[in-house]
Design a protein around this motif. Sequence first.
Motif, PDB file in Angstrom:
ATOM      1  N   ASP A  58       0.024 -10.728  14.758  1.00 16.65           N
ATOM      2  CA  ASP A  58      -0.372  -9.321  14.671  1.00 16.65           C
ATOM      3  C   ASP A  58      -0.214  -8.694  16.049  1.00 16.65           C
ATOM      4  OD1 ASP A  58      -1.211  -6.946  13.639  1.00 16.65           O
ATOM      5  OD2 ASP A  58      -3.173  -7.654  12.974  1.00 16.65           O
ATOM      6  N   GLY A  59      -0.316  -7.420  16.092  1.00 18.05           N
ATOM      7  CA  GLY A  59      -0.225  -6.682  17.350  1.00 18.05           C
ATOM      8  C   GLY A  59      -0.616  -5.243  17.081  1.00 18.05           C
ATOM      9  N   THR A  60      -0.685  -4.433  18.130  1.00 18.75           N
ATOM     10  CA  THR A  60      -1.014  -3.021  17.959  1.00 18.75           C
ATOM     11  C   THR A  60       0.051  -2.149  18.605  1.00 18.75           C
ATOM     12  OG1 THR A  60      -2.362  -3.036  19.990  1.00 18.75           O
ATOM     13  CG2 THR A  60      -3.494  -3.427  17.898  1.00 18.75           C
ATOM     14  N   TRP A  61       0.248  -1.012  18.019  1.00 18.62           N
ATOM     15  CA  TRP A  61       1.189  -0.011  18.544  1.00 18.62           C
ATOM     16  C   TRP A  61       0.617   1.356  18.209  1.00 18.62           C
ATOM     17  CZ3 TRP A  61       5.425   2.781  15.731  1.00 18.62           C
ATOM     18  CH2 TRP A  61       6.254   3.485  16.610  1.00 18.62           C
ATOM     19  N   ARG A  62       0.376   2.138  19.238  1.00 22.30           N
ATOM     20  CA  ARG A  62      -0.258   3.442  19.055  1.00 22.30           C
ATOM     21  C   ARG A  62      -1.569   3.306  18.289  1.00 22.30           C
ATOM     22  NH1 ARG A  62       4.868   7.489  17.645  1.00 22.30           N
ATOM     23  NH2 ARG A  62       6.066   7.036  19.534  1.00 22.30           N
ATOM     24  N   ASN A  63      -2.308   2.269  18.658  1.00 22.65           N
ATOM     25  CA  ASN A  63      -3.616   1.956  18.065  1.00 22.65           C
ATOM     26  C   ASN A  63      -3.534   1.558  16.592  1.00 22.65           C
ATOM     27  OD1 ASN A  63      -5.113   2.452  20.450  1.00 22.65           O
ATOM     28  ND2 ASN A  63      -4.993   4.656  20.075  1.00 22.65           N
ATOM     29  N   LEU A  64      -2.335   1.238  16.109  1.00 22.75           N
ATOM     30  CA  LEU A  64      -2.171   0.768  14.746  1.00 22.75           C
ATOM     31  C   LEU A  64      -2.078  -0.755  14.730  1.00 22.75           C
ATOM     32  CD1 LEU A  64       0.475   3.114  13.069  1.00 22.75           C
ATOM     33  CD2 LEU A  64      -1.915   2.861  12.422  1.00 22.75           C
ATOM     34  N   ALA A  65      -2.807  -1.392  13.848  1.00 24.80           N
ATOM     35  CA  ALA A  65      -2.659  -2.832  13.641  1.00 24.80           C
ATOM     36  C   ALA A  65      -1.372  -3.037  12.859  1.00 24.80           C
ATOM     37  CB  ALA A  65      -3.848  -3.391  12.873  1.00 24.80           C
ATOM     38  N   LEU A  66      -0.407  -3.733  13.458  1.00 29.00           N
ATOM     39  CA  LEU A  66       0.921  -3.820  12.864  1.00 29.00           C
ATOM     40  C   LEU A  66       0.937  -4.628  11.573  1.00 29.00           C
ATOM     41  CD1 LEU A  66       3.148  -4.229  16.042  1.00 29.00           C
ATOM     42  CD2 LEU A  66       2.687  -2.172  14.699  1.00 29.00           C
ATOM     43  N   ARG A  67       0.156  -5.702  11.488  1.00 21.05           N
ATOM     44  CA  ARG A  67       0.172  -6.521  10.276  1.00 21.05           C
ATOM     45  C   ARG A  67      -0.320  -5.723   9.072  1.00 21.05           C
ATOM     46  NH1 ARG A  67       2.605 -10.782   7.930  1.00 21.05           N
ATOM     47  NH2 ARG A  67       2.523 -11.927   9.890  1.00 21.05           N
ATOM     48  N   SER A  68      -1.442  -5.011   9.225  1.00 20.63           N
ATOM     49  CA  SER A  68      -1.966  -4.238   8.104  1.00 20.63           C
ATOM     50  C   SER A  68      -1.070  -3.051   7.783  1.00 20.63           C
ATOM     51  CB  SER A  68      -3.396  -3.767   8.396  1.00 20.63           C
ATOM     52  OG  SER A  68      -3.438  -2.969   9.570  1.00 20.63           O
ATOM     53  N   THR A  69      -0.445  -2.462   8.827  1.00 18.19           N
ATOM     54  CA  THR A  69       0.506  -1.375   8.592  1.00 18.19           C
ATOM     55  C   THR A  69       1.692  -1.870   7.770  1.00 18.19           C
ATOM     56  OG1 THR A  69      -0.091  -0.241  10.650  1.00 18.19           O
ATOM     57  CG2 THR A  69       2.078   0.271   9.701  1.00 18.19           C
ATOM     58  N   PHE A  70       2.196  -3.048   8.139  1.00 24.98           N
ATOM     59  CA  PHE A  70       3.312  -3.626   7.392  1.00 24.98           C
ATOM     60  C   PHE A  70       2.904  -3.913   5.952  1.00 24.98           C
ATOM     61  CE2 PHE A  70       5.523  -7.528   5.960  1.00 24.98           C
ATOM     62  CZ  PHE A  70       6.792  -6.988   5.840  1.00 24.98           C
ATOM     63  N   ALA A  71       1.681  -4.393   5.739  1.00 23.77           N
ATOM     64  CA  ALA A  71       1.217  -4.709   4.384  1.00 23.77           C
ATOM     65  C   ALA A  71       1.242  -3.472   3.494  1.00 23.77           C
ATOM     66  CB  ALA A  71      -0.189  -5.306   4.438  1.00 23.77           C
ATOM     67  N   VAL A  72       0.810  -2.323   4.048  1.00 23.25           N
ATOM     68  CA  VAL A  72       0.820  -1.076   3.276  1.00 23.25           C
ATOM     69  C   VAL A  72       2.249  -0.654   2.954  1.00 23.25           C
ATOM     70  CG1 VAL A  72       0.268   1.381   3.343  1.00 23.25           C
ATOM     71  CG2 VAL A  72      -1.381  -0.283   4.200  1.00 23.25           C
ATOM     72  N   LEU A  73       3.117  -0.651   3.968  1.00 22.55           N
ATOM     73  CA  LEU A  73       4.506  -0.243   3.751  1.00 22.55           C
ATOM     74  C   LEU A  73       5.208  -1.198   2.797  1.00 22.55           C
ATOM     75  CD1 LEU A  73       5.523   0.707   7.419  1.00 22.55           C
ATOM     76  CD2 LEU A  73       4.755   2.228   5.589  1.00 22.55           C
ATOM     77  N   ASP A  74       4.939  -2.489   2.936  1.00 19.87           N
ATOM     78  CA  ASP A  74       5.594  -3.488   2.092  1.00 19.87           C
ATOM     79  C   ASP A  74       5.154  -3.340   0.640  1.00 19.87           C
ATOM     80  OD1 ASP A  74       7.471  -5.696   2.300  1.00 19.87           O
ATOM     81  OD2 ASP A  74       5.837  -6.983   1.647  1.00 19.87           O
ATOM     82  N   PRO A  79      12.491   8.277   5.115  1.00 26.00           N
ATOM     83  CA  PRO A  79      13.448   7.538   5.953  1.00 26.00           C
ATOM     84  C   PRO A  79      12.787   6.894   7.163  1.00 26.00           C
ATOM     85  CG  PRO A  79      14.438   9.575   5.193  1.00 26.00           C
ATOM     86  CD  PRO A  79      12.993   9.629   4.750  1.00 26.00           C
ATOM     87  N   TYR A  80      11.839   7.601   7.779  1.00 24.31           N
ATOM     88  CA  TYR A  80      11.119   7.029   8.923  1.00 24.31           C
ATOM     89  C   TYR A  80      10.288   5.834   8.474  1.00 24.31           C
ATOM     90  CZ  TYR A  80       7.832   6.573  12.817  1.00 24.31           C
ATOM     91  OH  TYR A  80       7.080   6.081  13.841  1.00 24.31           O
ATOM     92  N   GLY A  81       9.618   5.968   7.307  1.00 17.14           N
ATOM     93  CA  GLY A  81       8.818   4.862   6.786  1.00 17.14           C
ATOM     94  C   GLY A  81       9.661   3.648   6.470  1.00 17.14           C
ATOM     95  N   ARG A  82      10.861   3.885   5.903  1.00 17.28           N
ATOM     96  CA  ARG A  82      11.752   2.761   5.595  1.00 17.28           C
ATOM     97  C   ARG A  82      12.230   2.072   6.868  1.00 17.28           C
ATOM     98  NH1 ARG A  82      13.865   6.476   1.828  1.00 17.28           N
ATOM     99  NH2 ARG A  82      15.674   6.876   3.163  1.00 17.28           N
ATOM    100  N   ALA A  83      12.546   2.875   7.894  1.00 14.87           N
ATOM    101  CA  ALA A  83      12.998   2.289   9.160  1.00 14.87           C
ATOM    102  C   ALA A  83      11.882   1.468   9.811  1.00 14.87           C
ATOM    103  CB  ALA A  83      13.470   3.395  10.111  1.00 14.87           C
ATOM    104  N   LEU A  84      10.649   1.977   9.760  1.00 17.47           N
ATOM    105  CA  LEU A  84       9.509   1.250  10.316  1.00 17.47           C
ATOM    106  C   LEU A  84       9.273  -0.046   9.544  1.00 17.47           C
ATOM    107  CD1 LEU A  84       7.094   1.087  12.231  1.00 17.47           C
ATOM    108  CD2 LEU A  84       5.790   2.485  10.613  1.00 17.47           C
TER     109      LEU A  84
END
Length: 326
Positions: free
Chosen positions: A8-24, A74-79
Amino acid sequence: MRIDLEADGTWRNLALRSTFAVLDALVGSASLLSAARTLGISYRSAWSRVAAIEAALGKPVAVKTKGHGTTLTPYGRALHAALSATYARLEPVLDAESQRLEQALQAIETPKPVTLRLAASHDPLLLGIIAQRSDVTLAVAGSLDALAHLRSGTADAVGFHYGSEGPAPAPFDALFRDSELTVWPLFRREQGLMLPPGNPHAVASVSDIARLRLRFVNRQRGAGTRIWFERLCAESGLEPGAILGAETEEFTHQAVAALIATGAADVGMGTPAIAARFGLAFRSVGWETYYLAARITGDAAALSSLHAEAARAAGTTLGYQSVACG
């Protein structure tokens, strides 16, 4: 009990693992409600998580369209593709570290006998089966490296493939002649060229990749998929070095697909299920048999149940067939 390590990690105060889980979840669902069910949360909570991501990034990552459900922008897909590429690269590393940690913890507790040590070429279907079993430990390795584990005695059984379904090339042919080994066909699977959506360059063969100077992403040396690719090059009268990027190596189908999805590469080999998972076009190059080889002294019950589970799963998975279907 199997240990699962996560990065996991953070970017702009976002937890990347949980962010990926939502997008995925959104990528794999037809609606936000379906994505919420995948995440095990309420519809309202799912919207709140999407809103929190967009607030932190200052850009929309999903859009709700009447009659079409909720899809990524498109931004969400790229992320999503960028995070997928990272986690795909980390998967074999974390898997190896999980096994090391599990062995270390077992050493300081009451030892439990390991039923079956399996070294196998990477395959998403097989990994999913092994993840649900406690009687099998898995070392993911290229087909040639898996054979080395068997020869050295660090594995009781190996999963391997060599592409296509003709006579087995060396050194795989020796396995079928070894009186101390039993070799089973575990399942059949389709492989092909994974390409950007719509196959914009109309690629149909390895020759097209060379002619159009497309950026290819290869598997590691010793991988069965790479052996198949090199045979396709030979059949087309090409040296692998004639393919732009043939020296670029990744260790899983997911990592190859993620590079294509992010635009870092134009083409690579993989299975149709992985291509579909990343929204890529797929051009089949044929079917192959994935084999399991084991020493006769190995655990027959574990091997038999593994074979049965693989046959059942292959019969219901895109791009796979149980051997009974062959």
